[in-house]
Design a protein around this motif. Structure first.
Motif, PDB file in Angstrom:
ATOM      1  N   LEU A 237       6.506 -12.453  -7.421  1.00 44.48           N
ATOM      2  CA  LEU A 237       5.717 -12.551  -6.783  1.00 44.48           C
ATOM      3  C   LEU A 237       4.604 -11.702  -6.923  1.00 44.48           C
ATOM      4  O   LEU A 237       5.058 -10.948  -7.202  1.00 44.48           O
ATOM      5  CB  LEU A 237       6.084 -12.135  -5.517  1.00 44.48           C
ATOM      6  N   GLU A 238       3.770 -12.212  -7.428  1.00 49.16           N
ATOM      7  CA  GLU A 238       2.597 -11.667  -7.609  1.00 49.16           C
ATOM      8  C   GLU A 238       1.443 -11.664  -6.771  1.00 49.16           C
ATOM      9  O   GLU A 238       1.010 -12.704  -6.311  1.00 49.16           O
ATOM     10  CB  GLU A 238       2.071 -11.524  -9.429  1.00 49.16           C
ATOM     11  N   ARG A 239       0.636 -11.038  -6.260  1.00 50.26           N
ATOM     12  CA  ARG A 239      -0.833 -10.945  -5.279  1.00 50.26           C
ATOM     13  C   ARG A 239      -1.575 -10.078  -5.340  1.00 50.26           C
ATOM     14  O   ARG A 239      -1.155  -8.380  -6.151  1.00 50.26           O
ATOM     15  CB  ARG A 239      -0.410 -10.533  -4.173  1.00 50.26           C
ATOM     16  N   ASP A 240      -2.728 -10.699  -5.642  1.00 50.07           N
ATOM     17  CA  ASP A 240      -4.397  -9.274  -5.907  1.00 50.07           C
ATOM     18  C   ASP A 240      -4.467  -9.020  -4.142  1.00 50.07           C
ATOM     19  O   ASP A 240      -4.194  -9.433  -3.780  1.00 50.07           O
ATOM     20  CB  ASP A 240      -5.289 -10.412  -6.988  1.00 50.07           C
ATOM     21  N   VAL A 241      -4.311  -7.691  -4.771  1.00 44.73           N
ATOM     22  CA  VAL A 241      -4.623  -6.772  -3.056  1.00 44.73           C
ATOM     23  C   VAL A 241      -5.011  -5.346  -3.078  1.00 44.73           C
ATOM     24  O   VAL A 241      -5.318  -4.633  -4.534  1.00 44.73           O
ATOM     25  CB  VAL A 241      -3.012  -5.808  -2.746  1.00 44.73           C
ATOM     26  N   ALA A 242      -6.194  -5.246  -2.113  1.00 47.31           N
ATOM     27  CA  ALA A 242      -6.887  -4.535  -2.313  1.00 47.31           C
ATOM     28  C   ALA A 242      -6.157  -2.827  -1.806  1.00 47.31           C
ATOM     29  O   ALA A 242      -5.477  -2.919  -0.793  1.00 47.31           O
ATOM     30  CB  ALA A 242      -8.278  -4.757  -1.362  1.00 47.31           C
ATOM     31  N   PHE A 243      -6.870  -1.788  -2.371  1.00 48.20           N
ATOM     32  CA  PHE A 243      -5.936  -0.763  -1.945  1.00 48.20           C
ATOM     33  C   PHE A 243      -6.814   0.479  -1.907  1.00 48.20           C
ATOM     34  O   PHE A 243      -7.482   0.242  -2.968  1.00 48.20           O
ATOM     35  CB  PHE A 243      -3.873  -0.406  -2.444  1.00 48.20           C
ATOM     36  N   GLY A 244      -5.697   1.413  -2.255  1.00 43.93           N
ATOM     37  CA  GLY A 244      -6.599   2.970  -1.976  1.00 43.93           C
ATOM     38  C   GLY A 244      -5.608   3.437  -2.868  1.00 43.93           C
ATOM     39  O   GLY A 244      -4.865   3.826  -3.717  1.00 43.93           O
ATOM     40  N   CYS A 245      -7.204   4.024  -4.347  1.00 42.48           N
ATOM     41  CA  CYS A 245      -6.533   4.490  -5.113  1.00 42.48           C
ATOM     42  C   CYS A 245      -7.428   6.556  -4.674  1.00 42.48           C
ATOM     43  O   CYS A 245      -8.250   6.178  -4.545  1.00 42.48           O
ATOM     44  CB  CYS A 245      -7.350   4.110  -6.043  1.00 42.48           C
ATOM     45  N   ALA A 246      -5.998   6.950  -5.031  1.00 41.77           N
ATOM     46  CA  ALA A 246      -6.064   8.510  -4.197  1.00 41.77           C
ATOM     47  C   ALA A 246      -6.581   9.766  -5.085  1.00 41.77           C
ATOM     48  O   ALA A 246      -5.605   9.634  -6.255  1.00 41.77           O
ATOM     49  CB  ALA A 246      -5.109   8.594  -3.159  1.00 41.77           C
ATOM     50  N   HIS A 247      -7.764  10.518  -4.908  1.00 40.26           N
ATOM     51  CA  HIS A 247      -7.669  10.784  -6.330  1.00 40.26           C
ATOM     52  C   HIS A 247      -7.395  12.506  -5.429  1.00 40.26           C
ATOM     53  O   HIS A 247      -7.169  13.466  -6.435  1.00 40.26           O
ATOM     54  CB  HIS A 247      -9.299  10.551  -7.049  1.00 40.26           C
ATOM     55  N   VAL A 248      -7.482  12.379  -3.770  1.00 39.05           N
ATOM     56  CA  VAL A 248      -7.191  13.693  -3.302  1.00 39.05           C
ATOM     57  C   VAL A 248      -6.067  12.977  -2.588  1.00 39.05           C
ATOM     58  O   VAL A 248      -6.546  12.400  -1.756  1.00 39.05           O
ATOM     59  CB  VAL A 248      -7.948  14.218  -2.761  1.00 39.05           C
ATOM     60  N   GLU A 249      -4.858  14.061  -2.773  1.00 42.21           N
ATOM     61  CA  GLU A 249      -4.122  13.748  -1.856  1.00 42.21           C
ATOM     62  C   GLU A 249      -3.182  14.991  -1.491  1.00 42.21           C
ATOM     63  O   GLU A 249      -2.897  15.684  -2.301  1.00 42.21           O
ATOM     64  CB  GLU A 249      -3.110  12.909  -2.535  1.00 42.21           C
ATOM     65  N   ASP A 250      -3.115  14.922   0.547  1.00 40.87           N
ATOM     66  CA  ASP A 250      -2.411  15.850   0.499  1.00 40.87           C
ATOM     67  C   ASP A 250      -1.151  15.564   1.882  1.00 40.87           C
ATOM     68  O   ASP A 250      -2.278  15.178   3.129  1.00 40.87           O
ATOM     69  CB  ASP A 250      -3.216  17.145   1.087  1.00 40.87           C
ATOM     70  N   SER A 251      -0.242  14.891   1.393  1.00 43.40           N
ATOM     71  CA  SER A 251       0.611  13.726   2.707  1.00 43.40           C
ATOM     72  C   SER A 251       2.210  14.113   2.104  1.00 43.40           C
ATOM     73  O   SER A 251       2.404  13.979   1.259  1.00 43.40           O
ATOM     74  CB  SER A 251      -0.290  12.579   2.373  1.00 43.40           C
ATOM     75  N   LYS A 252       2.402  13.461   3.668  1.00 41.79           N
ATOM     76  CA  LYS A 252       4.240  13.582   3.852  1.00 41.79           C
ATOM     77  C   LYS A 252       3.858  12.282   2.949  1.00 41.79           C
ATOM     78  O   LYS A 252       5.386  11.778   3.301  1.00 41.79           O
ATOM     79  CB  LYS A 252       4.507  13.642   5.176  1.00 41.79           C
ATOM     80  N   ALA A 253       3.755  11.217   3.188  1.00 40.72           N
ATOM     81  CA  ALA A 253       4.366   9.979   2.471  1.00 40.72           C
ATOM     82  C   ALA A 253       4.192  10.111   1.092  1.00 40.72           C
ATOM     83  O   ALA A 253       5.397   9.237   0.534  1.00 40.72           O
ATOM     84  CB  ALA A 253       2.832   9.370   2.781  1.00 40.72           C
ATOM     85  N   VAL A 254       3.824  11.224  -0.132  1.00 40.98           N
ATOM     86  CA  VAL A 254       4.442  11.248  -1.011  1.00 40.98           C
ATOM     87  C   VAL A 254       5.196  12.297  -0.440  1.00 40.98           C
ATOM     88  O   VAL A 254       5.103  13.789  -1.047  1.00 40.98           O
ATOM     89  CB  VAL A 254       3.189  11.490  -2.585  1.00 40.98           C
ATOM     90  N   ARG A 255       6.242  12.319  -1.044  1.00 37.75           N
ATOM     91  CA  ARG A 255       7.934  13.022  -0.473  1.00 37.75           C
ATOM     92  C   ARG A 255       9.092  12.194  -1.349  1.00 37.75           C
ATOM     93  O   ARG A 255       8.848  10.533  -1.054  1.00 37.75           O
ATOM     94  CB  ARG A 255       7.949  13.223   0.137  1.00 37.75           C
ATOM     95  N   GLY A 256       9.256  13.107  -2.236  1.00 40.24           N
ATOM     96  CA  GLY A 256      11.165  11.993  -2.862  1.00 40.24           C
ATOM     97  C   GLY A 256      10.595  11.499  -3.725  1.00 40.24           C
ATOM     98  O   GLY A 256       9.349  11.673  -4.665  1.00 40.24           O
ATOM     99  N   TYR A 257      10.678   9.969  -3.815  1.00 40.95           N
ATOM    100  CA  TYR A 257      10.526   8.533  -4.563  1.00 40.95           C
ATOM    101  C   TYR A 257       9.151   8.363  -4.906  1.00 40.95           C
ATOM    102  O   TYR A 257       8.734   7.434  -4.891  1.00 40.95           O
ATOM    103  CB  TYR A 257      12.151   7.936  -4.386  1.00 40.95           C
ATOM    104  N   SER A 258       8.979   8.575  -2.945  1.00 37.05           N
ATOM    105  CA  SER A 258       7.416   7.758  -2.804  1.00 37.05           C
ATOM    106  C   SER A 258       6.222   8.372  -3.218  1.00 37.05           C
ATOM    107  O   SER A 258       5.611   9.165  -3.748  1.00 37.05           O
ATOM    108  CB  SER A 258       7.404   7.772  -1.127  1.00 37.05           C
ATOM    109  N   THR A 259       5.302   6.776  -3.364  1.00 39.69           N
ATOM    110  CA  THR A 259       4.451   7.334  -4.234  1.00 39.69           C
ATOM    111  C   THR A 259       3.254   7.344  -3.605  1.00 39.69           C
ATOM    112  O   THR A 259       2.131   7.430  -3.767  1.00 39.69           O
ATOM    113  CB  THR A 259       4.189   7.127  -5.673  1.00 39.69           C
ATOM    114  N   GLY A 260       2.839   6.665  -1.769  1.00 38.93           N
ATOM    115  CA  GLY A 260       1.954   6.541  -1.132  1.00 38.93           C
ATOM    116  C   GLY A 260       2.718   5.664   0.652  1.00 38.93           C
ATOM    117  O   GLY A 260       3.863   5.454   0.046  1.00 38.93           O
ATOM    118  N   ILE A 261       2.299   4.422   0.402  1.00 35.01           N
ATOM    119  CA  ILE A 261       2.175   3.681   1.839  1.00 35.01           C
ATOM    120  C   ILE A 261       1.575   1.986   1.278  1.00 35.01           C
ATOM    121  O   ILE A 261       0.479   2.095   0.852  1.00 35.01           O
ATOM    122  CB  ILE A 261       0.479   4.738   2.873  1.00 35.01           C
TER     123      ILE A 261
END
Length: 488
Positions: A237-261
């Protein structure tokens, strides 16, 4: 969150200035949910595939594969060990502490659930971004029904969390990467100059979380590739998607193997909105990674995040209303019961709403929050009944007195059940590992209540385990059906 000049030392002065100024005293958007996917977008119009048809339910073979055909597709939920030693009791303490610090009831927490008491594991969605993709190193993201914007770490990322083994995504290596313009309907904040002072306008994003964490960067678009490309060729499956490209990040979403949301909430930039699907579902297994499992390799898919005609909408349904970016059902009753088959007590209503629909209590169904949250007027009478019946010695954590733990194990609380009654006639019985968790990192065994007192009612992901949860966006209903979610 205060951002120093050193923390905002981007090579491009225009990006540094705009991103650092984004945390000036503007109205704050705070999120309460976790488990979402995040990636990149640009100036070109986002290409959407046709709306997923409400076709007949696919066969098991069709449903358990990633397939863009037939109006639906399914993404494997991949189980990965945590790279940290976070335990369930740590997650509960963290979430309670954050909720205590939040005065207003409309702010969101962001505390990922780790499924194993020791070592930790979590369920993630795997994807690759851009053209060409990096086939060797896929990215993993958390899916979040309380967030409306997907995002991931991107280069340059000089002020980002380093709690993941994966480097930030480098959009410069993708020929399909594009920045969103200020004229794009998804644009939230605009800057006059984005790239090198050339005079072009660009779109920025920012999100603040209830724990004080924050994310900011550019709104972009790129191709998301789901499912690892095997020896036979391309992606499923391939889709063109709009998303946030984070340059400043301090979040618990980035933990373990996760790189975002991966954002599954309500809103224009939401992943489900961009796909144009009318329904989706997930089923989180309660099983844990054992010591016999391979630490270095990802687990095979134990369940699926399903969209369109692949979504499983079985069970009773409860109408929902939009609540910020999230989904809120009407909580009409909370009923407590104790006892086995031979000595079953009569159900005890702890909370019963009036007959009018407006009298019911809104409850968020949020895959980003961990615990079951109830207002104090409901929680404390329930907690007292449970404590009286289980007759276990309470163990206090002086730093977290709102955490209710007892000297014992799951066998001691197996007779406890709590049933949540929703509008529309749906109900959800919670017991065992959907209501309690154990902690084994101590010299004695503790069993703890996975329920807490808060400003509002939230059905977090822990009590949703082994329940198929289906979201019908066309009828605005959520279906609940208890299932063995690790059956493939």
């Amino acid at each position: 969150m205060h951002i120093s000049a050193a923390a905002c030392s981007f090579s491009q002065p225009s990006i540094r200035s705009n991103l650092c100024n984004m945390f000036s005293p503007l109205p704050v958007t705070v999120l309460v949910s976790i488990a979402a996917l995040a990636f990149i977008s640009g100036d070109a119009t986002i290409v959407h595939e046709p709306v997923a048809a409400a076709a007949a339910a696919p066969s098991s073979d069709e449903a358990d594969s990633i397939d863009g055909g037939g109006g639906g597709f399914s993404l494997p939920l991949v189980r990965r060990r945590s790279t940290t030693t976070t335990t369930m009791i740590d997650v509960a303490k963290e979430e309670i502490q954050l909720a205590t610090a939040i005065a207003a009831g409309d702010k969101k927490l962001l505390v990922p659930l780790y499924g194993r008491p020791q070592g930790g594991s979590t369920y993630l969605v795997q994807l690759r971004i851009g053209t060409p993709t990096d086939r060797i190193s896929p990215r993993y993201v958390l899916f979040d029904t309380g967030s409306d914007l997907s995002w991931t770490q991107c280069e340059p990322c000089t002020n980002c969390s380093s709690f993941t083994p994966y480097p930030p995504h480098d959009p410069s290596k993708s020929r399909t990467f594009r920045r969103l313009s200020c004229f794009d309907p998804m644009c939230e904040l605009c800057t006059a100059v984005v790239d090198g002072g050339g005079g072009s306008a660009g779109c920025l994003f920012r999100r603040r979380y209830g724990d004080g964490g924050a994310v900011s960067g550019e709104l972009v678009s790129d191709v998301f590739h789901f499912g690892a490309a095997g020896d036979g060729g391309g992606y499923q499956l391939e889709r063109d998607v709009a998303f946030g490209c984070a340059h400043v990040e301090d979040s618990k979403a980035v933990r373990g193997y996760s790189t975002g949301i991966l954002a599954l909430g309500i809103g224009k930039p939401s992943f489900v909105t961009q796909l144009g699907v009318d329904r989706f579902s997930y089923c989180i297994p309660a099983s844990e990674i054992t010591d016999d499992d391979d630490d270095d390799e990802e687990e095979r898919s134990a369940s699926f995040l399903r969209f369109g005609s692949h979504a499983r909408m079985t069970g009773k349904r409860a109408p929902f209303k939009q609540d910020g970016s999230g989904y809120a059902v009407r909580l009409k009753s909370v009923v407590y019961q104790h006892g086995g088959r031979l000595n079953q007590q009569q159900p005890v209503p702890v909370y019963v709403a009036g007959e009018e629909a407006a009298a019911a209590m809104p409850m968020l169904v949020d895959s980003g929050t961990t615990l079951l949250w109830l207002p104090g007027s409901v929680f404390y009478p329930l907690q007292r009944r449970i404590e009286e019946d289980i007759s276990l010695t309470r163990r206090y954590d002086l730093t977290h007195p709102s955490l209710y733990c007892y000297l014992g194990n799951m066998t001691d609380v197996e007779a406890v059940s709590v049933t949540l009654g929703f509008g529309g006639g749906a109900d959800l019985e919670l017991f065992g590992t959907s209501l309690f968790f154990t902690d084994e990192n101590l010299t004695e065994d503790w069993v703890c209540l996975a329920v807490a007192a808060g400003n509002r009612a939230i059905l977090g992901v822990y009590p949703q385990r082994n329940i198929n949860v289906g979201y019908d966006l066309s009828t605005m209903e959520i279906a609940f059906d208890r299932d063995q979610c690790d059956r493939v």
